[in-house]
Scaffold this active site. Structure first.
Site, PDB file in Angstrom:
ATOM      1  N   GLU A  45      -5.928 -38.807 -55.493  1.00 40.84           N
ATOM      2  CA  GLU A  45      -7.354 -38.720 -55.174  1.00 40.84           C
ATOM      3  C   GLU A  45      -7.798 -39.950 -54.382  1.00 40.84           C
ATOM      4  O   GLU A  45      -7.458 -41.083 -54.719  1.00 40.84           O
ATOM      5  CB  GLU A  45      -8.148 -38.594 -56.475  1.00 40.84           C
ATOM      6  CG  GLU A  45      -9.620 -38.327 -56.297  1.00 40.84           C
ATOM      7  CD  GLU A  45     -10.311 -38.055 -57.630  1.00 40.84           C
ATOM      8  OE1 GLU A  45     -11.481 -37.638 -57.605  1.00 40.84           O
ATOM      9  OE2 GLU A  45      -9.687 -38.268 -58.691  1.00 40.84           O
ATOM     10  N   LYS A 114     -14.757 -31.870 -53.853  1.00 40.85           N
ATOM     11  CA  LYS A 114     -14.600 -31.798 -55.307  1.00 40.85           C
ATOM     12  C   LYS A 114     -15.779 -31.040 -55.901  1.00 40.85           C
ATOM     13  O   LYS A 114     -16.936 -31.314 -55.583  1.00 40.85           O
ATOM     14  CB  LYS A 114     -14.524 -33.213 -55.890  1.00 40.85           C
ATOM     15  CG  LYS A 114     -14.034 -33.295 -57.325  1.00 40.85           C
ATOM     16  CD  LYS A 114     -13.778 -34.743 -57.721  1.00 40.85           C
ATOM     17  CE  LYS A 114     -13.229 -34.868 -59.125  1.00 40.85           C
ATOM     18  NZ  LYS A 114     -12.951 -36.274 -59.507  1.00 40.85           N
ATOM     19  N   CYS A 175      -8.622 -33.485 -59.997  1.00 42.66           N
ATOM     20  CA  CYS A 175      -8.761 -34.342 -61.181  1.00 42.66           C
ATOM     21  C   CYS A 175      -9.635 -33.744 -62.277  1.00 42.66           C
ATOM     22  O   CYS A 175      -9.200 -32.909 -63.045  1.00 42.66           O
ATOM     23  CB  CYS A 175      -9.280 -35.711 -60.755  1.00 42.66           C
ATOM     24  SG  CYS A 175      -9.010 -36.987 -62.027  1.00 42.66           S
ATOM     25  N   PRO A 357      -3.915 -70.543 -72.767  1.00 47.21           N
ATOM     26  CA  PRO A 357      -4.020 -71.366 -73.975  1.00 47.21           C
ATOM     27  C   PRO A 357      -3.285 -70.652 -75.114  1.00 47.21           C
ATOM     28  O   PRO A 357      -3.688 -69.577 -75.557  1.00 47.21           O
ATOM     29  CB  PRO A 357      -5.526 -71.421 -74.238  1.00 47.21           C
ATOM     30  CG  PRO A 357      -6.172 -71.060 -72.929  1.00 47.21           C
ATOM     31  CD  PRO A 357      -5.230 -70.079 -72.300  1.00 47.21           C
ATOM     32  N   LEU A 358      -2.169 -71.227 -75.561  1.00 49.63           N
ATOM     33  CA  LEU A 358      -1.302 -70.597 -76.557  1.00 49.63           C
ATOM     34  C   LEU A 358      -1.564 -71.245 -77.914  1.00 49.63           C
ATOM     35  O   LEU A 358      -1.085 -72.341 -78.198  1.00 49.63           O
ATOM     36  CB  LEU A 358       0.163 -70.761 -76.133  1.00 49.63           C
ATOM     37  CG  LEU A 358       1.227 -69.988 -76.903  1.00 49.63           C
ATOM     38  CD1 LEU A 358       0.943 -68.492 -76.895  1.00 49.63           C
ATOM     39  CD2 LEU A 358       2.598 -70.262 -76.308  1.00 49.63           C
ATOM     40  N   GLY A 360      -0.816 -70.310 -81.049  1.00 50.89           N
ATOM     41  CA  GLY A 360       0.065 -70.126 -82.202  1.00 50.89           C
ATOM     42  C   GLY A 360      -0.335 -68.949 -83.051  1.00 50.89           C
ATOM     43  O   GLY A 360       0.276 -68.688 -84.089  1.00 50.89           O
ATOM     44  N   GLY A 361      -1.378 -68.210 -82.619  1.00 47.99           N
ATOM     45  CA  GLY A 361      -1.828 -67.024 -83.331  1.00 47.99           C
ATOM     46  C   GLY A 361      -1.321 -65.745 -82.682  1.00 47.99           C
ATOM     47  O   GLY A 361      -0.733 -65.762 -81.598  1.00 47.99           O
ATOM     48  N   LEU A 362      -1.597 -64.638 -83.342  1.00 45.18           N
ATOM     49  CA  LEU A 362      -1.061 -63.346 -82.913  1.00 45.18           C
ATOM     50  C   LEU A 362      -1.613 -62.908 -81.561  1.00 45.18           C
ATOM     51  O   LEU A 362      -0.886 -62.349 -80.733  1.00 45.18           O
ATOM     52  CB  LEU A 362      -1.356 -62.300 -83.989  1.00 45.18           C
ATOM     53  CG  LEU A 362      -0.765 -60.903 -83.811  1.00 45.18           C
ATOM     54  CD1 LEU A 362      -0.383 -60.323 -85.165  1.00 45.18           C
ATOM     55  CD2 LEU A 362      -1.751 -59.967 -83.130  1.00 45.18           C
ATOM     56  N   ASP A 363      -2.901 -63.139 -81.302  1.00 45.99           N
ATOM     57  CA  ASP A 363      -3.509 -62.663 -80.060  1.00 45.99           C
ATOM     58  C   ASP A 363      -2.939 -63.350 -78.832  1.00 45.99           C
ATOM     59  O   ASP A 363      -2.536 -62.696 -77.862  1.00 45.99           O
ATOM     60  CB  ASP A 363      -5.031 -62.843 -80.109  1.00 45.99           C
ATOM     61  CG  ASP A 363      -5.689 -61.908 -81.107  1.00 45.99           C
ATOM     62  OD1 ASP A 363      -5.112 -60.848 -81.386  1.00 45.99           O
ATOM     63  OD2 ASP A 363      -6.783 -62.236 -81.595  1.00 45.99           O
ATOM     64  N   SER A 364      -2.925 -64.690 -78.842  1.00 50.26           N
ATOM     65  CA  SER A 364      -2.392 -65.389 -77.664  1.00 50.26           C
ATOM     66  C   SER A 364      -0.894 -65.137 -77.521  1.00 50.26           C
ATOM     67  O   SER A 364      -0.379 -65.088 -76.396  1.00 50.26           O
ATOM     68  CB  SER A 364      -2.681 -66.891 -77.758  1.00 50.26           C
ATOM     69  OG  SER A 364      -2.044 -67.478 -78.873  1.00 50.26           O
TER      70      SER A 364
END
Length: 704
Positions: A45, A114, A175, A357-358, A360-364
Site C-alpha cells: 500500500e 480504496k 488492506c 543507561p544500563l 542492572g534491572g530487567l527493563d534496561s
C-alpha cells in the site's frame, strides 16, 4: 495446463518521502518477479510515497512526485510484459484518494481507489484521504498533462472495477477492506473474480499475524480463489514496524509466505497456481444462485494472459505445493521486531550508534538484549552477502573495509552502555550491568552520580535555607520524592552528554541515539519520573508489558546463550532511589501498590475492552473474585484510576516507542485521551455501592 498462472507478491522496506529510493526498490521487485517467471506483480500500500507520510499527504508535491515516479516505473525497460499493481495517492476532482494503479506495458489500465479507510488504533487515513464509498462505480480520470504526454494517454478509468484477462479475472482489495464485515472479495468472487490482490500497510503487533492469516485463509476457503497479500516492511519514519509476511493462498491453502523480520529491502515471493482449482471449488449451487442475483462489476478487458505460452508446455512447470504457516512466539517477536526497527532507525538517522543507561534491572537489560539481537541480525545479513547492509555498517562504523560477522565485535563499535550509580545503588545491580555489557560487547562506562546530585541539593539549600531528607532519615513524602527525582533526572542529562561525547573520546565521529527502557505498564500507571532516563530518542520496549519482557529474557537467556539474564529475572524490580535500611528495601510493586500482571489486566480492560472504572470493577469481580473480596477489588480499581489520572500528563512526553502492545498508551497517537482528569468521585461511589452489595450477598450465603 494452460490454466497455470505464476503470480508474485512483494514486501518492500519503503521510507516516507524517499521517492527515488522507493522507486528503485519497486523496480527491483518487478525485476525479481519476472525472474521468478511471474506475469503479475503486487506491491504494498502507498509504496511510491511510503505509507507513513501522514500530513504530507495533504501537500500537492506528494501527488506530483508520485506521478513522476509512476511514469518512470511503468516505462522502465525491466517493467514490461507483466501486469503491475502499484500503490500511490491520487487526487480526483480535488478529492484525495488512496489508490492502486494497474498498469501494463507502459500504460495505465485502471485506478482503483480504496473503498474503506482505516481509522482506528494507529491509523488516521480519513484525515488525508476520502474513501470511494461507491461499489462498482467507475468514472473517467483525466491524467495530469505531463503524465499524459509521457504515457501517450489522456484518460483512464477510475473506480471499483475488475480486470478481465484472457485466461482469468483479477479483483482488487486494499488492506482494511479485508478486515471489514462486508469485504469486497465476497461480491467479487460471486462475479467470477478468481485472483484477489490485497496491498497492505499493516504494522507489527504482538500476536497479530495469526489474525491476519486467518482472515485471508477464511476468505479463500469460503469463496474460493487465489489471494495475493503484499505488505510494507521496516520502519518508514515513525513508531510502527511493518512486518512484511507477504502471502499467497489458494482455496485456503498457503502456497508462499515472505519473512516476517528481515533486513532485506526487497523480497519477492511467487507461486504457480491452477485457476481451474478455483472454478472447481465453487461447485455449490448456493454460490451460483447468489452470483446471478448480485449486480455485476464493470470489467476492464485486457489482451493479456497471466499464463505463459512457454510455461504451458513446460512439463516441469507444476502448481506450487501448500505449506504450513510460519508463526513465531511472542518472545521471538520481541527479539526480532524491535531489533529490525532499531536498525532502520540507526541507518536512516545517520547516527553513530546507541547509548543506553544500563541500570542492572530487567527493563534496561531488555533494551540491551534487543540491541544485541539487532547486531546478530545485521551480522547474519553480512554472512548472507547482503551488500546493502554491509554498506550501511561500514558507513556507521566509519571503516570502508569492515567485514566482521561477530555480533560482539559490531556492538563494540556502535553500542555504548553506562551504569550511573548512586549511594543507593547495590553492588549486585552494578555487577549485573557490567557483566551483561561484557557479554554483549558494548563500550561500558561505570560512574557515580552522587557528586552531581549533592551539588543540586546544595544549591537548593543555599537558595532556600532548607535541606531535604529522605523519608528513612525523617523527611516528608515531598522531600523523599524530590530526592528520588533529582537522581532520575540527573541520569537523563548525563545520558545525553555522554551520547554526544563518547564517540569523540574514542576518536570516532558523530553522536549516539539515546535509548529508553520504560515499559508500557509503568507508563500506564505513571510510575516514572517525568524527564528522567526514560526520556530518550527512541525506546524499543515502550510498547511491551513487564510480563512479556520477563518471558522474553527467559527465551533469550537460552537462545542467545546469556546465563547472566537469570540474575536479572531473579532480582526484585527496584528503582534504587531511596536508601536501604534494615527494615526497608525499595520495591517497584510495593511502591505502585499493584503487581505487574495486575497492571497488564488494567491496561487491557481500559483500552481493549473500553472499560471505565465502574465497568472494570464489574469485569474483575468475575476474574479475581476467587482470591480477592469485592472490597479488595474495588480498592485496587480505585487505586489504579487515581494514579492513572494524576500521572496521565507524563505520557505527553513519552519517548517515541516501538508499538507492540494492543493496550499501548502512546498519547495522541494510539491512545487519544485527555491528560488532566477530575477526581473519580461518582465512579468510586458507584463501585463502593456495588461492592457493598456483593459483600452483603456473601455474608447472607455464609449465614444460611
Amino acid at each position: 495446463m494452460e490454466h497455470y498462472v505464476t503470480i508474485a507478491s512483494c514486501q518492500l522496506n519503503q521510507w516516507a518521502l524517499d521517492f527515488e529510493g522507493n522507486r528503485d526498490r519497486i523496480i527491483e521487485s518487478i525485476k525479481q518477479a519476472k525472474e521468478q517467471k511471474a506475469r503479475l506483480r503486487l506491491g504494498p500500500e502507498l509504496e511510491i510515497t511510503g505509507y507513513g507520510c501522514e500530513d504530507h499527504f495533504l501537500e500537492s508535491d506528494t501527488y506530483t512526485h508520485s506521478w513522476e515516479m509512476l511514469c518512470w516505473i511503468i516505462k522502465h525497460p525491466d517493467c514490461q510484459n507483466i501486469l503491475l499493481d502499484i500503490g500511490m495517492p491520487v487526487m480526483h476532482k480535488s478529492v484525495r484518494h488512496n489508490c492502486r494503479i494497474l498498469a501494463l506495458d507502459g500504460k495505465i489500465i485502471l485506478i482503483r481507489p480504496k473503498l474503506w479507510l482505516c481509522d482506528d488504533g494507529n491509523f488516521r487515513e480519513s484525515r488525508w484521504f476520502t474513501p470511494w464509498l461507491r461499489p462498482r462505480v467507475v468514472e473517467t480520470y483525466y491524467l495530469p498533462t505531463f503524465v499524459g504526454d509521457s504515457l501517450s494517454q489522456t484518460q483512464v478509468p477510475i473506480g471499483d472495477a475488475i480486470l478481465q484477462c484472457k485466461d482469468t479475472v483479477v479483483g482488487i482489495e486494499t488492506c482494511e477492506e479485508l478486515f471489514t464485515p462486508s469485504s469486497p472479495h465476497v461480491d467479487m468472487a460471486l462475479d467470477g473474480v478468481e485472483i484477489f490482490l490485497n496491498a497492505s500497510g499493516s504494522h507489527h503487533e504482538l500476536r497479530k499475524l495469526s489474525t491476519r492469516y486467518g482472515l485471508i485463509q477464511n476468505s479463500t476457503q469460503k469463496c474460493g480463489g487465489i489471494y495475493l497479500y503484499s505488505n510494507q516492511r521496516g520502519c518508514d519514519g515513525g513508531r510502527l514496524y511493518y512486518d512484511g509476511c507477504a502471502m499467497i493462498l489458494s482455496n485456503g491453502a498457503l502456497l508462499a509466505q515472505g519473512s516476517q523480520f528481515c533486513l532485506r529491502d526487497v523480497e519477492v515471493i511467487s507461486a504457480t497456481v491452477d485457476v481451474d482449482t478455483v472454478r472447481s471449488s465453487r461447485f455449490q449451487p448456493s454460490h451460483g444462485l447468489q452470483g446471478v442475483t448480485r449486480p455485476s462489476y464493470e470489467r476492464i478487458y485486457l489482451d493479456f494472459s497471466l499464463s505463459s505460452f512457454k510455461q504451458n508446455f513446460d512439463m516441469h512447470n507444476k502448481p506450487t505445493d501448500g505449506q504450513p504457516i510460519r508463526l513465531v512466539s511472542p518472545q521471538e517477536e520481541i527479539a526480532y521486531g524491535p531489533a529490525c526497527w532499531l536498525w532502520d532507525y540507526l541507518r536512516r538517522s545517520r547516527s553513530g550508534g546507541f547509548f543506553l543507561p544500563l541500570s542492572g534491572g530487567l527493563d534496561s537489560a531488555s533494551s540491551a538484549v534487543i540491541v544485541h539481537s539487532m547486531c546478530r541480525i545485521v551480522t547474519s545479513a553480512i554472512k548472507d552477502n547482503d551488500q546493502t547492509v554491509l554498506a550501511d555498517v561500514r558507513r556507521i562504523v566509519g571503516d570502508p573495509n569492515y567485514s566482521s560477522t561477530c555480533p560482539k565485535e559490531l556492538a563494540s563499535h556502535i553500542f555504548y552502555t553506562s551504569f550511573m550509580g548512586s549511594e543507593n545503588s547495590s553492588k549486585e545491580t552494578r555487577g549485573r550491568a557490567k557483566e551483561l555489557a561484557s557479554r554483549i560487547g558494548s563500550y561500558h562506562v561505570d560512574m557515580s552520580i552522587d557528586t552531581m546530585t549533592r551539588a543540586i541539593v546544595s544549591l537548593f539549600a543555599m537558595v532556600t535555607g532548607k535541606t531535604p531528607q529522605f523519608r528513612s532519615r525523617g523527611g516528608s513524602q515531598a522531600e523523599n520524592l524530590a530526592l528520588q527525582n533529582i537522581q532520575a533526572r540527573s541520569r537523563m542529562l548525563l545520558a545525553y552528554l555522554f551520547a554526544q561525547l563518547l564517540p569523540w573520546v574514542r576518536g570516532y565521529s558523530g553522536s549516539l541515539l539515546v535509548l529508553g527502557s520504560s515499559n508500557v505498564d509503568e507508563s500506564l500507571r505513571g510510575y516514572m519520573t517525568k524527564y528522567d532516563c526514560s526520556s530518550a530518542d527512541v525506546n524499543p520496549i515502550g510498547g511491551v508489558s513487564k510480563t512479556d519482557l520477563k518471558s522474553f529474557l527467559e527465551y533469550t537467556k537460552d537462545a542467545f546463550d546469556m546465563p547472566i539474564l537469570q540474575d536479572f529475572l531473579d532480582a526484585t524490580p527496584t528503582a534504587e532511589l531511596e536508601p536501604t535500611t534494615e527494615n526497608y528495601v525499595q520495591s517497584d510493586e510495593v511502591d505502585m501498590g499493584m503487581t505487574y500482571p495486575e497492571l497488564s489486566m488494567f491496561g487491557r480492560l481500559r483500552k481493549i475492552a473500553k472499560c471505565g472504572p465502574f465497568s472494570m470493577f464489574n469485569e474483575l469481580i468475575h476474574k479475581w473474585g476467587d482470591h480477592l473480596s469485592p472490597t479488595e477489588i474495588a480498592s485496587k480499581v480505585k487505586r489504579f484510576f487515581y494514579y492513572y489520572g494524576i500521572n496521565r500528563h507524563k505520557v505527553t512526553t513519552l519517548t517515541p516507542s516501538y508499538h507492540a502492545e494492543t493496550y499501548g498508551v502512546d498519547d495522541n497517537r494510539y491512545d487519544l485521551r485527555q491528560f488532566l482528569y477530575p477526581s473519580w468521585t461518582w465512579q468510586n461511589k458507584r463501585i463502593d455501592e456495588v461492592a457493598a452489595k456483593y459483600e452483603e450477598h456473601e455474608r447472607r450465603n455464609k449465614d444460611q
